[in-house]
Scaffold this motif. Structure first.
Motif, mmCIF file in Angstrom:
data_model
loop_
_atom_site.group_PDB
_atom_site.id
_atom_site.type_symbol
_atom_site.label_atom_id
_atom_site.label_comp_id
_atom_site.label_asym_id
_atom_site.label_seq_id
_atom_site.Cartn_x
_atom_site.Cartn_y
_atom_site.Cartn_z
ATOM 1 N N LYS A 173 33.640 26.775 2.264
ATOM 2 C CA LYS A 173 32.996 25.562 1.335
ATOM 3 C C LYS A 173 33.486 26.034 -0.074
ATOM 4 C CE LYS A 173 30.843 22.827 4.103
ATOM 5 N NZ LYS A 173 31.238 21.451 4.268
ATOM 6 N N LEU A 190 30.331 17.512 0.185
ATOM 7 C CA LEU A 190 29.238 18.238 0.528
ATOM 8 C C LEU A 190 29.129 19.614 1.211
ATOM 9 C CD1 LEU A 190 27.325 15.400 2.942
ATOM 10 C CD2 LEU A 190 27.272 15.806 0.474
ATOM 11 N N SER A 228 31.444 21.673 11.022
ATOM 12 C CA SER A 228 30.346 22.224 10.445
ATOM 13 C C SER A 228 29.573 23.377 11.311
ATOM 14 C CB SER A 228 29.221 21.218 10.125
ATOM 15 O OG SER A 228 28.807 20.534 11.307
ATOM 16 N N SER A 237 27.076 23.685 1.009
ATOM 17 C CA SER A 237 26.089 24.199 1.874
ATOM 18 C C SER A 237 25.586 25.423 1.179
ATOM 19 C CB SER A 237 26.766 24.842 3.416
ATOM 20 O OG SER A 237 26.196 25.482 4.035
ATOM 21 N N VAL A 280 19.302 20.434 7.590
ATOM 22 C CA VAL A 280 18.766 18.871 7.582
ATOM 23 C C VAL A 280 18.227 18.850 9.020
ATOM 24 C CG1 VAL A 280 19.638 16.473 7.479
ATOM 25 C CG2 VAL A 280 20.845 18.477 6.111
#
Ligand SMILES: NC(=O)c1ccc[n+]([C@@H]2O[C@H](COP(=O)([O-])OP(=O)(O)OC[C@H]3O[C@@H](n4cnc5c(N)ncnc54)[C@H](OP(=O)(O)O)[C@@H]3O)[C@@H](O)[C@H]2O)c1
Length: 290
Positions: free
Chosen positions: A131, A102, A65, A104, A153
């Motif tokens: 992504k 998940l 990530s 982004s 986050v």
């Protein structure tokens, strides 16, 4: 749950268990008791212990990530973030399990901000492109999937390595906080992220959702709010254009997203950044090592 040691995954794992869900979680490098070793690029998925149980969701938090990490090792990041992830998705679908991917805010280039789910993606980083590649294949070939895009986050854990804990340590050390002056985003409390994900799964939601706190921030405004709500003295701030950070991959300017679709579907209430900062300080007081 794949990637139960990460900044999102470890909170989600605990949250779902606390809510009574039966969850298996995995780690890759950070060996953790109670979790299963799993490396997405190496795995022979046919060996997975799912037979005899009915698993509803395969939540994919596993990823490289770090935005520059992806650029630094293009081959490995592709093997994990695209090839391995798509192989895992295919295996989950074959096993009758709904993949939850998940994604982004970095799927957007950041020219306009306030992005909605229907907006065209135009990533400027390799991470964002990876992504998009997974999202596109999921949407094109697999109807029953859930894709959730997150913005930055933040947590209330003073011992981790996320934005607030890093600011806290820098301020405590009496150092200036270095902030990008030209970046806008929708910082979101991790407890809202995990609650939001659970709510979507409980609703059996499918498709694409932006799960992020609705207010758009630049870093200095967020830092000021953090200081005001933690009672910390505002530090000296070194403001720089993000181009001056020497990133390998240049970040988009305004990747803020609209969570309206998610809010309409769920009636969810996000935690303000002020409240999140206060929770952070409460944890500091309870945590002698912070
Ligand atoms: N956190 C954010 O602000 C944010 C914002 C937008 C989107 N997202 C997305 O949300 C997801 C979760 O983010 P995160 O912050 O929790 O990420 P993270 O902290 O970097 O954690 C990544 C997780 O993936 C695992 N992992 C790494 N390499 C792996 C491999 N080769 N095979 C299998 N698992 C591997 C890690 O395991 P080990 O720790 O054991 O190595 C860890 O559990 C990611 O897809 C990320 O892109 C996060």
């Amino acid at each position: 749950m794949f990637g139960a040691t990460g900044n999102v995954g470890r909170h989600l794992f605990v949250h779902l268990r606390t809510k009574g869900w039966t969850v298996i979680g995995t780690y890759a490098q950070c060996q953790t008791e109670g979790l299963v070793r799993f490396r997405i690029e190496e795995e022979d998925f046919t060996q997975f212990p799912v037979a005899g149980s009915r698993w509803d969701y395969g939540i994919i938090c596993s990823a490289i990530s770090g935005i520059d990490l992806c650029r630094r090792d293009v081959v490995r990041s592709r093997a994990v973030n695209v090839v391995g992830t798509l192989r895992l998705v295919q295996w989950l679908i074959n096993a009758g399990i709904c993949p939850v991917f998940l994604s982004s805010d970095y799927v957007f280039g950041g020219d306009k901000g306030g992005y909605r789910e229907a907006d065209t993606v135009d990533p400027v980083t390799l991470y964002g492109q990876q992504k998009v590649e997974v999202e596109t294949k999921l949407e094109r070939y697999h109807a029953k999937t859930l894709i959730v895009r997150l913005s930055k986050v933040v947590t209330s854990d003073p011992t981790d390595s996320t934005l607030f804990s890093e600011w806290y340590r820098t301020i405590r050390a009496g150092k200036p906080v270095v902030c990008a002056s030209d970046q806008f985003f929708c910082p979101t409390f991790v407890e809202d992220v995990v609650n939001g994900l659970r709510v979507l799964m409980e609703m059996r939601a499918e498709g694409l959702y932006h799960v992020c706190q609705p207010k758009r921030y630049d870093r200095v405004t967020l830092l000021e709010e953090f200081c005001r709500n933690t009672g910390m003295r505002c530090p000296a701030v070194e403001l720089r254009q993000s181009a001056a950070f020497g990133f390998l991959d240049q970040r988009g300017r305004d990747t803020s997203m609209s969570p309206d679709k998610f809010l309409k579907a769920t009636g969810f209430q996000f935690t303000s950044m002020g409240a999140c900062s206060r929770y952070f300080m409460e944890k500091v007081k309870l945590c002698p090592c912070a």
